[in-house]
Design an enzyme around this catalytic site. Structure first.
Site, PDB file in Angstrom:
ATOM      1  N   ASP A 140      60.381  25.304 -62.492  1.00  0.00           N
ATOM      2  CA  ASP A 140      59.835  25.744 -61.207  1.00  0.00           C
ATOM      3  C   ASP A 140      60.425  27.132 -61.033  1.00  0.00           C
ATOM      4  O   ASP A 140      61.606  27.278 -60.722  1.00  0.00           O
ATOM      5  CB  ASP A 140      60.306  24.812 -60.086  1.00  0.00           C
ATOM      6  CG  ASP A 140      59.661  25.192 -58.760  1.00  0.00           C
ATOM      7  OD1 ASP A 140      59.559  26.403 -58.480  1.00  0.00           O
ATOM      8  OD2 ASP A 140      59.272  24.285 -58.003  1.00  0.00           O
ATOM      9  N   HIS A 141      59.631  28.157 -61.288  1.00  0.00           N
ATOM     10  CA  HIS A 141      60.236  29.484 -61.400  1.00  0.00           C
ATOM     11  C   HIS A 141      60.897  29.952 -60.100  1.00  0.00           C
ATOM     12  O   HIS A 141      61.771  30.798 -60.111  1.00  0.00           O
ATOM     13  CB  HIS A 141      59.236  30.515 -61.942  1.00  0.00           C
ATOM     14  CG  HIS A 141      58.291  31.054 -60.914  1.00  0.00           C
ATOM     15  ND1 HIS A 141      57.199  30.363 -60.482  1.00  0.00           N
ATOM     16  CD2 HIS A 141      58.293  32.213 -60.218  1.00  0.00           C
ATOM     17  CE1 HIS A 141      56.562  31.083 -59.578  1.00  0.00           C
ATOM     18  NE2 HIS A 141      57.200  32.211 -59.392  1.00  0.00           N
ATOM     19  N   HIS A 189      57.205  24.757 -55.274  1.00  0.00           N
ATOM     20  CA  HIS A 189      58.118  25.818 -54.864  1.00  0.00           C
ATOM     21  C   HIS A 189      58.690  25.618 -53.451  1.00  0.00           C
ATOM     22  O   HIS A 189      59.889  25.687 -53.235  1.00  0.00           O
ATOM     23  CB  HIS A 189      57.425  27.176 -54.913  1.00  0.00           C
ATOM     24  CG  HIS A 189      56.753  27.474 -56.216  1.00  0.00           C
ATOM     25  ND1 HIS A 189      57.267  27.063 -57.420  1.00  0.00           N
ATOM     26  CD2 HIS A 189      55.615  28.146 -56.518  1.00  0.00           C
ATOM     27  CE1 HIS A 189      56.471  27.476 -58.401  1.00  0.00           C
ATOM     28  NE2 HIS A 189      55.462  28.131 -57.875  1.00  0.00           N
TER      29      HIS A 189
HETATM   30  C1  BG6 Z   1      52.770  30.348 -59.074  1.00  0.00           C
HETATM   31  C2  BG6 Z   1      51.432  30.032 -58.474  1.00  0.00           C
HETATM   32  O1  BG6 Z   1      53.455  29.183 -59.391  1.00  0.00           O
HETATM   33  O2  BG6 Z   1      53.518  31.109 -58.152  1.00  0.00           O
HETATM   34  C3  BG6 Z   1      50.702  31.305 -58.092  1.00  0.00           C
HETATM   35  O3  BG6 Z   1      50.649  29.305 -59.398  1.00  0.00           O
HETATM   36  C4  BG6 Z   1      51.565  32.155 -57.204  1.00  0.00           C
HETATM   37  O4  BG6 Z   1      49.465  31.004 -57.460  1.00  0.00           O
HETATM   38  C5  BG6 Z   1      52.949  32.350 -57.813  1.00  0.00           C
HETATM   39  O5  BG6 Z   1      50.928  33.408 -57.039  1.00  0.00           O
HETATM   40  C6  BG6 Z   1      53.879  33.032 -56.840  1.00  0.00           C
HETATM   41  O6  BG6 Z   1      55.065  33.350 -57.482  1.00  0.00           O
HETATM   42  P1  BG6 Z   1      55.866  34.664 -57.136  1.00  0.00           P
HETATM   43  O7  BG6 Z   1      57.053  34.625 -58.007  1.00  0.00           O
HETATM   44  O8  BG6 Z   1      54.943  35.805 -57.394  1.00  0.00           O
HETATM   45  O9  BG6 Z   1      56.186  34.536 -55.682  1.00  0.00           O
END
Ligand code: BG6
Length: 501
Positions: free
Chosen positions: A177-178, A240
């Site tokens: 989960d980045h 997230h």
């Molecule tokens: C991803 C989603 O996991 O996270 C995207 O699939 C989203 O739709 C993105 O844009 C948002 O990540 P960050 O790091 O740009 O806030």
């Protein structure tokens, strides 16, 4: 590291740039190698050239070092193949053994699943059947990283967990989960548990409510086909935002051992009061953007995006109100919202404290008397802002709200690590703290299931219901206004103009 889906966007934009930065900082083991796999035929050289272009393009905060690249690129290899073809895994086995000999990779292999989600299970099973999932050498390891989305609902997530656990030990499965790799998200733990002064306030006695916002200006960016099946609730909230909620609401861990931290997070998800199916509309709101203007440019509505059905009912905005049934948070609402094509890109956590119990100052002394608010800015302008009242200079006692700022960019000289750098390194080191365990994933699906079911049963009749370049549908305002509260406008967001087209 073996990347399945190596011709995809993630490899180009995130994985290879993150590995290159790790190499730049000298954090990769000598001989570290990548085998990219996908269906497109390509030679090693062609793959290297493609990755070189990608790194140059996406490396926006550090210089590109030709000499370092030349060395790093020697470790990039490519294989075309069909993941459903058993012979492909035999070829991969030979390739891995060869690399082990020529580059001394110590028998360790990290598999990265970045294919279409429906292929995660079949690849895991094939790794098991071919024996690739088991390290033959004493002390060597085989680990697997699984990209999101992890399942489409509770049942499919359970099935995928079954497929993975049938082949790998739970401790070797890294569900990514980045958001958890972001510096500011990890900083929630540092802020809460590295300081003695906030924890006493961190409960129902002092906190009125919590808001977690992840607003995005971008639309679906060529991912219409995926997004149409996902929608905002699955794409952002189930993973997230619920993970951020866990960090804000969890009990102090006894230690920073991976399982201890993860157990404390699961407790939060288990404490979420189930949303009653029949009242889901009082707890959750959905929206879809119509055409509008973003930064002076006209943008199309969701239904006009590529690969999106003209009558699509997929939500591009979702907001939910949750309660936690435990001692610390009883009665404190947590409002979560996310949306695409909103007025600003801003992810932040807002802790709204209760009002001062008694107004000792006369009305004339205090114009605007908002309750104290602590904002943890995840992005952009990473940092923390605390709002409080201060006396205005002058002979009379007059108060005004002011802000105290901590900005990452001012306080630290080091370059903040990108989420994927942190996460990839953690997997190589065998640290699972920032990855989701089976029970975490399933508990998060349980939280959103009633909303998904209620929405499935009642298709929306008002889509599109917000204008691109706004803060989302009016119903989201009502969700929080019915409790006598309002959404906090993310700090530094531009002003909203115009109405729904
Ligand atoms: C991803 C989603 O996991 O996270 C995207 O699939 C989203 O739709 C993105 O844009 C948002 O990540 P960050 O790091 O740009 O806030």
């Amino acid at each position: 590291m073996v990347i399945f889906g190596a011709n995809g966007d993630l490899t180009r934009r995130m994985l290879i740039p993150a590995l290159y930065r790790l190499a730049f900082e000298g954090r990769l083991a000598r001989g570290f190698s990548v085998v990219g796999i996908s269906r497109t035929p390509m030679t090693d050289e062609q793959f290297r050239d493609k990755m070189r272009e990608a790194v140059r393009k996406y490396l926006n905060d550090s210089p590109f070092d030709e000499a370092l690249w030349a060395e790093f690129a020697q470790g990039l290899f490519y294989m075309d193949g069909d993941i459903f073809d058993a012979a492909m895994y035999d070829r991969l086995k030979v390739r891995i053994e060869e690399l082990d000999r020529t580059r001394q990779t110590q028998g360790n292999v990290l598999f990265y699943l970045s294919t279409q989600p429906s292929q995660y299970g079949p690849v895991a099973k094939a790794l098991g059947a071919s024996g690739l999932s088991r390290a033959e050498r004493e002390g060597a390891w085989r680990r697997i990283i699984v990209e999101k989305p992890f399942g489409h609902d509770l049942a499919s997530a359970g099935e995928l967990n079954g497929d993975l656990q049938g082949v790998f030990a739970e401790s070797d499965i890294y569900r990514i989960d980045h958001y958890l790799g972001k510096e500011t998200v990890q900083n929630v733990l540092a802020f809460r548990f590295g300081n003695g002064i906030f924890e006493p306030l961190w409960n129902r006695r002092y906190v009125d409510h919590v808001q977690i916002t992840a607003a995005e200006r971008i639309g679906v960016e060529g991912r219409g086909a995926y997004y149409q099946e996902a929608g905002a609730l699955r794409d952002m909230i189930q993973n997230h935002l619920l993970q951020v909620l866990c960090l804000v609401a969890m009990e102090p861990p006894v230690s920073f051992d991976a399982d201890e931290v993860r157990s404390k997070k699961v407790d939060v998800l288990r404490a979420v009061r189930p949303i009653p199916l029949e009242d889901a509309h009082d707890h959750a709101v959905r929206g879809q953007y119509g055409p509008g203007w973003i930064e002076g440019e006209k943008v199309s509505g969701y239904r006009e995006e590529d690969d999106v059905a003209p009558q699509s009912n997929t939500e591009t905005f979702a907001a939910v109100k949750l309660f936690l049934d435990n001692w610390r948070w009883q009665g404190v609402p947590f409002y979560l919202r996310t949306g695409k094509r909103l007025l600003a890109t801003a992810s932040e956590i807002c802790i709204r404290f209760r009002r001062a119990p008694h107004r000792s100052f006369p009305r004339s002394a205090v114009g605007d008397w908002p309750p104290n608010c602590l904002i943890i800015r995840i992005q952009p302008d990473e940092g923390i802002v605390l709002g409080f009242q201060a006396k205005r200079p002058g002979p009379r006692m007059r108060l005004s709200p002011v802000d105290m700022h901590f900005l990452y960019s001012e306080a630290f000289e080091e370059r903040p690590h990108e989420a994927y750098e942190t996460l990839l390194l953690d997997v190589m080191l065998g640290d699972a703290t920032l990855f989701k365990r089976t029970d975490q994933v399933e508990a998060a699906w349980e939280v959103v299931t009633p909303v998904l079911e209620a929405w499935d049963e009642n298709p929306p009749s008002d889509f599109p219901n917000y204008r691109a370049g706004s803060w989302g549908p009016a119903a989201a305002e009502r969700l929080i206004a019915q409790d006598g509260r309002s959404w906090t406008v993310p700090t530094a967001a531009p002003e909203e103009t115009g109405g729904m087209e």
